[in-house]
Design a protein around this motif. Sequence first.
Motif, PDB file in Angstrom:
ATOM      1  N   HIS A 223       1.239  -0.892  -0.094  1.00  0.00           N
ATOM      2  CA  HIS A 223      -0.006   0.057  -0.184  1.00  0.00           C
ATOM      3  C   HIS A 223       0.419   1.271  -0.180  1.00  0.00           C
ATOM      4  CE1 HIS A 223      -3.012   3.162   0.865  1.00  0.00           C
ATOM      5  NE2 HIS A 223      -2.256   3.261   2.365  1.00  0.00           N
ATOM      6  N   ASP A 229      -4.986   0.942  -3.313  1.00  0.00           N
ATOM      7  CA  ASP A 229      -5.715   1.050  -2.330  1.00  0.00           C
ATOM      8  C   ASP A 229      -5.828  -0.646  -1.389  1.00  0.00           C
ATOM      9  OD1 ASP A 229      -6.597   3.133  -3.008  1.00  0.00           O
ATOM     10  OD2 ASP A 229      -8.798   2.707  -3.944  1.00  0.00           O
ATOM     11  N   PRO A 230      -6.312  -0.513  -0.142  1.00  0.00           N
ATOM     12  CA  PRO A 230      -5.841  -1.712   0.162  1.00  0.00           C
ATOM     13  C   PRO A 230      -6.532  -2.867   0.144  1.00  0.00           C
ATOM     14  CG  PRO A 230      -5.610   0.372   2.061  1.00  0.00           C
ATOM     15  CD  PRO A 230      -5.782   0.308   1.095  1.00  0.00           C
ATOM     16  N   ILE A 233      -5.618  -5.219  -3.049  1.00  0.00           N
ATOM     17  CA  ILE A 233      -4.490  -5.335  -2.761  1.00  0.00           C
ATOM     18  C   ILE A 233      -5.272  -6.845  -1.753  1.00  0.00           C
ATOM     19  CG2 ILE A 233      -2.022  -6.321  -0.933  1.00  0.00           C
ATOM     20  CD1 ILE A 233      -1.950  -3.261  -0.619  1.00  0.00           C
ATOM     21  N   ARG A 309      -5.241  -4.973   7.585  1.00  0.00           N
ATOM     22  CA  ARG A 309      -6.325  -4.225   7.305  1.00  0.00           C
ATOM     23  C   ARG A 309      -7.316  -2.819   7.881  1.00  0.00           C
ATOM     24  NH1 ARG A 309      -6.976  -5.404   2.575  1.00  0.00           N
ATOM     25  NH2 ARG A 309      -5.804  -8.146   1.923  1.00  0.00           N
ATOM     26  N   MET A 312      -4.282   0.085   8.153  1.00  0.00           N
ATOM     27  CA  MET A 312      -4.768   0.609   6.608  1.00  0.00           C
ATOM     28  C   MET A 312      -5.617   1.938   7.028  1.00  0.00           C
ATOM     29  SD  MET A 312      -2.922  -2.158   3.477  1.00  0.00           S
ATOM     30  CE  MET A 312      -4.254  -3.062   4.497  1.00  0.00           C
TER      31      MET A 312
END
Length: 390
Positions: A223, A229-230, A233, A309, A312
């Motif tokens: 990222h 953008d997370p 991924i 997650r 982020m």
Amino acid sequence: MKRVSIFGATGSIGQSTIDLIARSPEAHDVVALTGGRNIARLAQDAIRLGADLAVTAQDDLLDDLRAALAGSGVEAAAGESALIEAAARPTDWVMSAIVGAAGLAPGLKALEQGGTLALANKESLVTAGPLLMQTARAHGATVLPVDSEHSAIFQALAGEDMAAVERIIITASGGAFRDWPLADLERATVEEASRHPNWAMGQRITIDSASMFNKALEIIETHEFFGIDPQRIEVLVHPESLVHALVGFRDGAVMAHLGVSDMRHAIGYALNWPAREALPVGRLDLAAIGQLNFRHPDEARYPALRLAREVMARGGLSGAVFNAAKEAALDGFISGRIGFTGMAGVVAAVLDRIGSNEGLIDARMSLDNIRAADHMARRLAEEEMRERVT
Ligand code: NDP
């Protein structure tokens, strides 16, 4: 001649870097090598490579280092400030391979010199991605990824437009316990967690592979490095560790990077970039391998992925908190204070407790504020571990 310095020279990545550099001494002028406790190896390599300077991070080992270098002409120094001073010396290429958050400050100082930073120390991007990339831009420096997945992504993206990228998939071996029954993980020992099925690496990253905290760090690294953008991924468990990463484009094409599990590929790519030179790594024999397998990771087995997650989504200094809590929990596991599955519990608890401290998490991203967040997270992790033991 390329002027090079290696931070973390005595470790797994450092030694692979030295292996490559030592093969063409005429092309490399070694400025500084740094290590921690392994003075014999540090001194031996500094003398062999004719380095100007050898630095140990350990103040109390300066006399030992001086003794080991006596008569060689290699300068000796010790401590955190000596690491920073070494990073300020003019070079063309610096390998950042210290393990943990300790790699950040020397990496930032090296970037201020405007050369190339080959970044194995993923913790730098997790704790301070925006600061690191902005320092590189401000000083006209280049950051090249060395983590195998990120080197693979970087190579798959060569000549491509980021706007055409739909998703990035990083692969994970699944670590030492990928096939263990979930109920047994609680009793996993340090020795068992330290045996990686495919890669020979330092102990800390090997245990982080078993828990997938390593993959959690790598999602954040992806990222921060590629600015994606997370949600775009993905992680796939790929037990063979031959496909390191894949990039999916908006026309449906997927570019995969394959290679044997040898970090000298990614290190050599960063060393020779933008050229591709011959490297002493094995060649893939796909017919002999026959089959490549992929599956989605089980988030019950690998809670670290969910935590990445959350980090982020929260942003700010929560990466520094996450990494420090993870490092403290890993120390706790290695020293026998908590069990293998306890690590994720400790990190989650620290994130919860600090998550509401907006003053800390949303503070400006400076080295001082990162250190404050790091210290607070380690203190809370210690408290959590004490509570779990009593
Ligand atoms: P190792 O544990 O093998 O080596 C770590 C290096 O850092 C050693 O030189 C060690 O010195 C030094 N060191 C340890 N603590 C400190 C400190 N507080 N201050 C300064 N130096 C210190 O680690 P790896 O080589 O496995 O990993 C290095 C980095 O590369 C990590 O960030 C890891 O995540 C990343 N990485 C590693 C990969 C691998 O294949 N090993 C793959 C991809 C990324 P000493 O040993 O002398 O005490």
